[in-house]
Write a protein that holds these residues in place. Structure first.
Motif, PDB file in Angstrom:
ATOM      1  N   ALA A 165       0.829  -1.214   0.000  1.00 43.54           N
ATOM      2  CA  ALA A 165       0.000   0.000   0.000  1.00 43.54           C
ATOM      3  C   ALA A 165       0.857   1.256   0.000  1.00 43.54           C
ATOM      4  O   ALA A 165       1.957   1.293   0.570  1.00 43.54           O
ATOM      5  N   ASP A 166       0.347   2.307  -0.656  1.00 43.93           N
ATOM      6  CA  ASP A 166       1.042   3.590  -0.658  1.00 43.93           C
ATOM      7  C   ASP A 166       0.906   4.292   0.682  1.00 43.93           C
ATOM      8  O   ASP A 166       1.824   4.977   1.133  1.00 43.93           O
ATOM      9  N   LEU A 167      -0.254   4.157   1.304  1.00 42.08           N
ATOM     10  CA  LEU A 167      -0.508   4.777   2.603  1.00 42.08           C
ATOM     11  C   LEU A 167      -1.303   3.789   3.445  1.00 42.08           C
ATOM     12  O   LEU A 167      -2.234   3.150   2.939  1.00 42.08           O
ATOM     13  N   VAL A 168      -0.939   3.662   4.704  1.00 41.28           N
ATOM     14  CA  VAL A 168      -1.613   2.715   5.605  1.00 41.28           C
ATOM     15  C   VAL A 168      -2.324   3.502   6.698  1.00 41.28           C
ATOM     16  O   VAL A 168      -1.716   4.360   7.355  1.00 41.28           O
ATOM     17  N   VAL A 169      -3.613   3.214   6.861  1.00 43.59           N
ATOM     18  CA  VAL A 169      -4.391   3.789   7.955  1.00 43.59           C
ATOM     19  C   VAL A 169      -4.612   2.689   8.983  1.00 43.59           C
ATOM     20  O   VAL A 169      -5.290   1.685   8.702  1.00 43.59           O
ATOM     21  N   TRP A 170      -3.991   2.842  10.143  1.00 48.71           N
ATOM     22  CA  TRP A 170      -4.151   1.851  11.211  1.00 48.71           C
ATOM     23  C   TRP A 170      -5.393   2.212  12.023  1.00 48.71           C
ATOM     24  O   TRP A 170      -5.455   3.279  12.642  1.00 48.71           O
ATOM     25  N   TYR A 186       4.096  -4.481  13.360  1.00 50.05           N
ATOM     26  CA  TYR A 186       3.904  -3.502  12.294  1.00 50.05           C
ATOM     27  C   TYR A 186       4.417  -2.101  12.612  1.00 50.05           C
ATOM     28  O   TYR A 186       5.207  -1.541  11.867  1.00 50.05           O
ATOM     29  N   VAL A 187       3.938  -1.535  13.724  1.00 48.56           N
ATOM     30  CA  VAL A 187       4.230  -0.129  13.992  1.00 48.56           C
ATOM     31  C   VAL A 187       5.724   0.108  14.101  1.00 48.56           C
ATOM     32  O   VAL A 187       6.276   1.039  13.511  1.00 48.56           O
ATOM     33  N   ARG A 188       6.425  -0.731  14.834  1.00 46.05           N
ATOM     34  CA  ARG A 188       7.866  -0.552  14.980  1.00 46.05           C
ATOM     35  C   ARG A 188       8.580  -0.711  13.647  1.00 46.05           C
ATOM     36  O   ARG A 188       9.603  -0.072  13.381  1.00 46.05           O
ATOM     37  N   GLU A 189       8.028  -1.575  12.802  1.00 42.69           N
ATOM     38  CA  GLU A 189       8.641  -1.780  11.490  1.00 42.69           C
ATOM     39  C   GLU A 189       8.396  -0.603  10.554  1.00 42.69           C
ATOM     40  O   GLU A 189       9.092  -0.448   9.562  1.00 42.69           O
ATOM     41  N   LEU A 190       7.374   0.212  10.865  1.00 40.29           N
ATOM     42  CA  LEU A 190       7.056   1.342   9.997  1.00 40.29           C
ATOM     43  C   LEU A 190       7.571   2.659  10.546  1.00 40.29           C
ATOM     44  O   LEU A 190       7.164   3.728  10.095  1.00 40.29           O
ATOM     45  N   ALA A 191       8.455   2.597  11.538  1.00 39.96           N
ATOM     46  CA  ALA A 191       9.069   3.823  12.036  1.00 39.96           C
ATOM     47  C   ALA A 191       9.820   4.502  10.900  1.00 39.96           C
ATOM     48  O   ALA A 191      10.569   3.859  10.161  1.00 39.96           O
ATOM     49  N   GLY A 192       9.588   5.797  10.755  1.00 46.51           N
ATOM     50  CA  GLY A 192      10.164   6.524   9.625  1.00 46.51           C
ATOM     51  C   GLY A 192       9.217   6.647   8.461  1.00 46.51           C
ATOM     52  O   GLY A 192       9.528   7.298   7.457  1.00 46.51           O
ATOM     53  N   HIS A 193       8.035   6.030   8.580  1.00 43.70           N
ATOM     54  CA  HIS A 193       7.028   6.089   7.529  1.00 43.70           C
ATOM     55  C   HIS A 193       5.909   7.073   7.890  1.00 43.70           C
ATOM     56  O   HIS A 193       4.765   6.914   7.454  1.00 43.70           O
ATOM     57  N   GLU A 194       6.219   8.084   8.689  1.00 42.35           N
ATOM     58  CA  GLU A 194       5.173   8.998   9.164  1.00 42.35           C
ATOM     59  C   GLU A 194       4.386   9.617   8.027  1.00 42.35           C
ATOM     60  O   GLU A 194       3.180   9.840   8.132  1.00 42.35           O
ATOM     61  N   ALA A 195       5.051   9.921   6.908  1.00 39.29           N
ATOM     62  CA  ALA A 195       4.373  10.596   5.803  1.00 39.29           C
ATOM     63  C   ALA A 195       3.319   9.714   5.156  1.00 39.29           C
ATOM     64  O   ALA A 195       2.408  10.216   4.499  1.00 39.29           O
ATOM     65  N   VAL A 262       5.450   7.363  -4.035  1.00 38.47           N
ATOM     66  CA  VAL A 262       6.879   7.666  -3.988  1.00 38.47           C
ATOM     67  C   VAL A 262       7.353   7.788  -2.543  1.00 38.47           C
ATOM     68  O   VAL A 262       8.425   7.288  -2.168  1.00 38.47           O
ATOM     69  N   GLN A 263       6.538   8.464  -1.716  1.00 41.60           N
ATOM     70  CA  GLN A 263       6.914   8.626  -0.310  1.00 41.60           C
ATOM     71  C   GLN A 263       7.014   7.277   0.395  1.00 41.60           C
ATOM     72  O   GLN A 263       7.914   7.064   1.218  1.00 41.60           O
ATOM     73  N   ARG A 264       6.100   6.377   0.081  1.00 42.15           N
ATOM     74  CA  ARG A 264       6.154   5.048   0.703  1.00 42.15           C
ATOM     75  C   ARG A 264       7.420   4.314   0.286  1.00 42.15           C
ATOM     76  O   ARG A 264       8.119   3.712   1.120  1.00 42.15           O
TER      77      ARG A 264
END
Length: 549
Positions: A165-170, A186-195, A262-264
């Motif tokens: 996914a380009d953007l994830v809504v938890w 998941y959350v710890r693995e997505l650190a740095g994916h704030e955008a 692109v951001q993802r």
């Protein structure tokens, strides 16, 4: 920002991302044997995923609603789409298959195929523009299976689509927003994916305003502690519709920017580079040159020449040259007299010096393996300080690629140009003829003087030719004899000087040729594979640096 400006910005980002992905591909190409294969495999998968996503529609933004059972994820999906598309209830798991709602179908088909969304679970908002939701045009909203499902199939599908996914809504609920399964997996693995990550605190209608505010603060602190520096939290209620418009605004912003994909990928690439640089730090400056400098090459050649004994061979050849010349260019009288004197070396039982010299050069020339190995090792060690262990070992292995056969190759090269010990220069032969001619003149002069003394002084009754009996010629004959002796002595002295010069010249020529050949062997057997390894190292770290930016 205008639409054209937004698209220009997107293209600039795509170009930068493409440059970094190309650099990562180089890292993956050069990394085997140096980098953990698990990391390289992960990087390879990222490259495939990035390539696939960038080839597909850039006008669509894939947004995944992810969450655990009971979080109200499917209800929120239906509320955003305005249709009852995804089943809701309390059965586990509620969502067994991913459902997709698309705002704007043109060009979305290949992207949905890549996401592996089944046809019967694809829905289109054909009337979205009529309902005042034009800002969502280009949105592909996915309702994922519950990530904590007891069904392995749906659990795997949720993991796969969260990666794509380009953007994830938890979607989190007030009771389980700190659920360990969500945060650990998941959350710890997505650190740095704030955008490209949003947290929807759903079921807000069950909390009083002060309780909701407290939950938002607590969730924010929890996320920050896990590396999410600026979490975006949107309180929502799928039942009452509270906060849904705020969430739509966040989605509309991402859709309008056309940058979420692109951001993802950039966030995934950043995380991949963090993992790589932990095991292979990016150097501040490239301290290792891609080639072996001339001084080190000369040093290696010197060490290999010592290992094969080039100076000793040259010295032995020079001594042989001088010893053999005595039989050709020495003063014959001195040579004959030497045979009448006892040799001191024989009394000491040291043997014949010339025979010993001959034995030195007659034996096969061979390089000492230990000295060759030390020379190669010293070269590699001098080029690898500060280099990561994996690459240091690789450079050393490259230098030692041909080490097993290197001593024999050097020995064979040197043996091919070993001097012929029976070679006699032409001028030696001519000088020997000249010396014996002078001996003949000397003997003739003695005979002439003897004849004058016999016939001119003793006056025998038998008459003699005037030339052999003229006493007045005796001084001239004596002068001739003395001149012949002097000329012979001078010839012997001059010839010895020429022998010394010739021996030095022969030694220098031999050592120069031996050194040239050893240098060529060192270049092909050691320097070339070593420089290839250094070249790979520099390319790897250049690519690693480029991909890390």
């Amino acid at each position: 920002m205008t639409v054209s400006g937004a698209r220009a910005g997107t293209m600039e980002k795509r170009t930068d991302l493409g440059y970094r992905l190309t650099a990562l591909a180089k890292v993956v190409e050069l990394g085997p044997g140096r980098v953990d294969p698990v990391l390289l495999a992960e990087a390879g998968r990222l490259l495939l995923r990035a390539g696939d996503r960038l080839r597909l529609s850039g006008d669509h933004t894939v947004v995944a609603l992810a969450g655990g059972t009971g979080s109200g994820k499917s209800s929120l999906f239906n509320r955003i789409s305005g249709l009852e598309l995804s089943p809701t209830g309390v059965r586990r798991p509620t969502t067994a298959r991913t459902h997709a709602c698309v705002w704007g179908l043109d060009g979305a088909g290949p992207l949905l195929d890549w996401l592996q969304i089944q046809w019967r679970h694809r829905f289109a908002r054909a009337s979205a523009l009529d309902r005042g939701e034009s800002q969502l045009h280009g949105l592909i909203l996915l309702d994922l299976p519950d990530h904590d499902s007891i069904r392995a199939l749906t659990d795997h599908e949720a993991d796969r689509l969260i990666q794509l996914a380009d953007l994830v809504v938890w979607v989190l609920d007030p009771q389980k927003y700190a659920d360990a399964a969500t945060h650990t997996r998941y959350v710890r693995e997505l650190a740095g994916h704030e955008a490209v990550t949003v947290f929807a605190l759903n079921q807000a209608d069950r909390l009083a305003p002060e309780e909701l505010a407290e939950c938002v603060v607590d969730l924010s602190d929890l996320l920050k502690s896990e590396g999410v520096s600026q979490p975006r939290i949107v309180p929502t209620s799928a039942t009452t519709g509270r906060g849904v418009n705020s969430l739509k605004s966040v989605l509309a912003e991402s859709v309008a920017g056309r940058r979420a994909a692109v951001q993802r990928l950039e966030a995934d690439l950043d995380r991949m580079m963090d993992k790589l640089t932990k095991v292979m730090p990016v150097p501040e400056a490239m301290s290792v040159p891609p080639t072996v400098d001339a001084a080190r090459q000369e040093g290696l050649t010197d060490a290999l020449c010592d290992a094969v004994g080039v100076p000793a061979v040259g010295e032995a050849m020079e001594n042989i040259y001088g010893a053999r010349s005595l039989a050709w260019v020495g003063w014959p009288y001195a040579r004959w007299a030497s045979h009448l004197r006892p040799d001191p070396a024989h009394s000491l039982r040291l043997g014949n010096f010339r025979d010993e010299i001959r034995a030195v050069t007659a034996t096969s020339i061979s390089a000492q393996p230990a000295e060759v190995e030390n020379a190669v090792q010293a070269l590699a060690d001098g080029l690898t300080p500060g280099m990561p262990d994996a690459w240091r070992d690789g450079v050393r292995d490259a230098a030692r690629t041909n080490l097993r056969h290197l001593p024999q190759v050097i020995s064979d090269e040197v043996a091919e140009i070993a001097p012929r010990l029976d070679r006699v220069p032409l001028w030696w032969r001519l000088l020997k003829i000249w010396q014996y001619f002078l001996v003949l003149l000397f003997v003739s002069g003695l005979a002439w003087a003897g004849s004058i003394l016999f016939y001119g002084v003793l006056n025998p009754r038998r008459p003699a030719p005037e030339l052999l009996s003229d006493v007045s010629a005796l001084p001239w004959v004596a002068l001739m004899i003395a001149s012949v002796l002097g000329l012979g002595l001078l010839s012997a002295i001059a010839s010895r000087n020429f022998v010394v010069l010739g021996a030095t010249r022969e030694r220098e020529s031999l050592e120069r040729e031996m050194r040239r050949r050893i240098s060529a062997v060192a270049q092909s057997q050691v320097i070339h594979p070593l420089e290839q390894s250094l070249h790979h190292y520099n390319n790897f770290h250049t690519a690693l640096t480029a991909a890390h930016r």
